[in-house]
Design a protein around this motif. Structure first.
Motif, PDB file in Angstrom:
ATOM      1  N   GLN A  23       0.795  -1.224   0.000  1.00 26.21           N
ATOM      2  CA  GLN A  23       0.000   0.000   0.000  1.00 26.21           C
ATOM      3  C   GLN A  23       0.835   1.286   0.000  1.00 26.21           C
ATOM      4  O   GLN A  23       0.314   2.340  -0.321  1.00 26.21           O
ATOM      5  N   HIS A 126       0.650  -9.743   3.580  1.00 30.17           N
ATOM      6  CA  HIS A 126      -0.479  -8.805   3.711  1.00 30.17           C
ATOM      7  C   HIS A 126      -1.234  -8.828   2.377  1.00 30.17           C
ATOM      8  O   HIS A 126      -1.217  -7.865   1.618  1.00 30.17           O
ATOM      9  N   TRP A 127      -1.798 -10.019   2.071  1.00 31.84           N
ATOM     10  CA  TRP A 127      -2.733 -10.229   0.954  1.00 31.84           C
ATOM     11  C   TRP A 127      -2.134 -10.399  -0.432  1.00 31.84           C
ATOM     12  O   TRP A 127      -2.802 -10.924  -1.318  1.00 31.84           O
ATOM     13  N   ASN A 170      -1.630 -11.259   7.747  1.00 36.40           N
ATOM     14  CA  ASN A 170      -2.527 -10.147   8.052  1.00 36.40           C
ATOM     15  C   ASN A 170      -3.941 -10.479   7.602  1.00 36.40           C
ATOM     16  O   ASN A 170      -4.177 -10.793   6.428  1.00 36.40           O
ATOM     17  N   GLU A 171      -4.872 -10.447   8.531  1.00 34.72           N
ATOM     18  CA  GLU A 171      -6.310 -10.559   8.240  1.00 34.72           C
ATOM     19  C   GLU A 171      -6.627 -11.643   7.205  1.00 34.72           C
ATOM     20  O   GLU A 171      -7.186 -11.350   6.137  1.00 34.72           O
ATOM     21  N   LEU A 227      -9.012  -9.185  11.330  1.00 31.44           N
ATOM     22  CA  LEU A 227      -9.958  -8.077  11.222  1.00 31.44           C
ATOM     23  C   LEU A 227     -11.164  -8.460  12.068  1.00 31.44           C
ATOM     24  O   LEU A 227     -11.947  -9.330  11.686  1.00 31.44           O
ATOM     25  N   TRP A 359      -4.084   3.052  12.120  1.00 20.77           N
ATOM     26  CA  TRP A 359      -4.006   2.816  10.669  1.00 20.77           C
ATOM     27  C   TRP A 359      -4.540   4.046   9.991  1.00 20.77           C
ATOM     28  O   TRP A 359      -5.706   4.334  10.118  1.00 20.77           O
ATOM     29  N   TRP A 367      -6.486  -0.615  -1.630  1.00 20.87           N
ATOM     30  CA  TRP A 367      -6.896  -1.820  -2.345  1.00 20.87           C
ATOM     31  C   TRP A 367      -7.938  -1.535  -3.435  1.00 20.87           C
ATOM     32  O   TRP A 367      -7.752  -0.622  -4.210  1.00 20.87           O
ATOM     33  N   PHE A 375      -6.776   7.587   4.859  1.00 20.01           N
ATOM     34  CA  PHE A 375      -6.634   7.035   6.217  1.00 20.01           C
ATOM     35  C   PHE A 375      -5.485   7.685   6.995  1.00 20.01           C
ATOM     36  O   PHE A 375      -5.290   7.386   8.170  1.00 20.01           O
TER      37      PHE A 375
END
Ligand code: IFM
Length: 408
Positions: A23, A126-127, A170-171, A227, A359, A367, A375
């Motif tokens: 990100q 992280h995804w 992550n999540e 999450l 965050w 995303w 944010f």
């Protein structure tokens, strides 16, 4: 003047900010960057009246090159910790071939963070996935576990000595839900069987990664982030709504963690959501009295509820993400203060909450929602990459400095 009350946090409480590699870094080539550029996606976005370019991560915040500046920003916030990620596709762009130059890059980043006296929370996944693994079916392929474990082993060996807290995954539930059920994220599937396979492989990846890191560093603190969502029945007396809320809590918040058989040293909670459950579709009806730029209801009490829920795991808890999209910055300071009030309450009732991470440090690439949601405690001009502190950054910096929050 309303009376102010100072809520002190325990000594050693860890204040931080969170980011993720994809990100903010820019220049990554992986399953996300590939999907963002698909013609079909651009056409869909254009048809919705959106500019496809705003949905391509591209240079992101250019943090790959500006990490020193970012670390200064973290320090300006008086944070004692920084959560950042490593991008697997940089380290292993081709299957089995390590890019040691990139390992060296991350070494520089981590060394700079350490030189700034920051504790490091490092996220390993992280995804995003390297393209070669996406081509083999991603997490739905059982081989993904073996490949991931190899990567964890390399990072633990090369960079492990800098890491204070490890977030292996992550999540995972968000990747599973959006990647395999709604199709909103890569790999854009709507396939429950593949979702189940990916679910099992992710749990195995965590368990094996946990073992590897602990073999190298006996005292390592290894965990994951979830999450977490606070589900409450819209009407307590309605058995149907009560039951659905319980089931949702089990499936979304608890089940994955239970599958890890206690093999985690802390739990990271990412809290953004509350849902009032009703028994009829779409099964939720929020009051939405105040919402974020994402349209998410602001519900600070929920953070207390999710912390209470995770108390049963008897492990240290960290709020590893909590924040909101708020371009005008007129809700952010209050949002942070209100959430911290409830974190403090959870601690007061015996919750072992050891840290809070906002965050996010910067306006980053959100995303599938692109660059529109803001944010950051720092805004980023995505043309010049200039970072500017928002007024709420000052409020958060005071909180971190005082280890306390002032509430009404
Ligand atoms: O930006 C994301 C982050 O990558 C994971 N947790 C939720 C954030 C806000 O949507």
């Amino acid at each position: 003047m309303p009376k102010q009350k100072i809520l002190k946090f325990p000594a050693g409480f860890l204040w931080g900010v969170s980011t993720s590699a994809y990100q903010i870094e820019g220049g990554n080539v992986n399953d996300w960057s590939q999907w963002e550029k698909l013609e079909a996606r651009s056409k869909k976005l254009s048809a919705e009246g959106k500019k496809p370019a705003d949905y391509i991560c591209g240079s992101a915040c250019d943090s790959y090159n500006r990490y020193e500046e970012d670390l200064d920003l973290v320090k300006n916030l008086n944070c004692g910790a920084y959560r950042l990620g490593i991008e697997w596709s940089r380290i292993e762009p081709e299957q089995g071939q390590w890019n040691l130059k990139e390992v060296e890059h991350y070494r520089q980043v981590l060394q700079a963070a350490k030189a700034g006296n920051l504790k490091i929370v490092l996220t390993l996944w992280h995804w995003t996935l390297p393209l070669w693994l996406t081509a083999q079916g991603g997490w739905a392929n059982k081989k993904a576990v073996e490949y991931f474990v190899r990567y964890v082993e390399l990072i633990a060996g090369e960079l492990g000595s800098y890491v204070d807290y490890w977030v292996i995954l992550n999540e995972p539930m968000v990747h599973l839900a959006n990647g395999y059920l709604t199709g909103k994220f890569p790999p854009n599937k709507k396939n429950i069987f593949q979702a189940c396979k990916a679910y099992n492989n992710l749990t195995k990846a965590h368990l094996m990664g946990y073992g590897i890191i602990h073999k190298k560093f006996r005292l390592a603190k290894v965990g994951l982030t979830m999450l977490t969502n606070y589900f409450e029945p819209a009407r307590r007396w309605c058995a149907g709504e009560w039951l659905i809320a319980k089931l949702a809590n089990h499936c979304w918040n608890d089940r994955f963690v239970k599958k890890l058989k206690n093999k985690f040293d802390f739990l990271g909670l990412d809290y953004y959501f509350h849902d009032r459950i009703v028994w009829y579709p779409p099964f939720k009806k929020n009051l939405n009295a105040s919402v974020t730029g994402m349209g998410w209801e602001i519900f600070p009490q929920g953070i207390y509820k999710v912390l209470k829920n995770y108390k049963k795991f008897n492990k240290p808890l960290f709020v590893m993400e909590n924040g909101l999209a708020d371009a005008k910055d007129n809700k952010r300071a209050k949002f942070i203060i209100e959430h911290l009030k409830y974190v403090h309450q959870a601690i007061g009732e015996g919750g072992d909450v050891q840290g809070y991470f906002y965050w996010s440090l910067l306006d980053n690439f959100e995303w599938a929602d692109g660059f529109a949601p803001k944010f950051g405690l720092y805004s980023v001009d995505h043309k010049t990459f200039k970072r500017s502190a928002r007024p709420s950054a000052k409020v958060y910096a005071e909180i971190c400095k005082n280890n306390a929050v002032e509430v009404d």
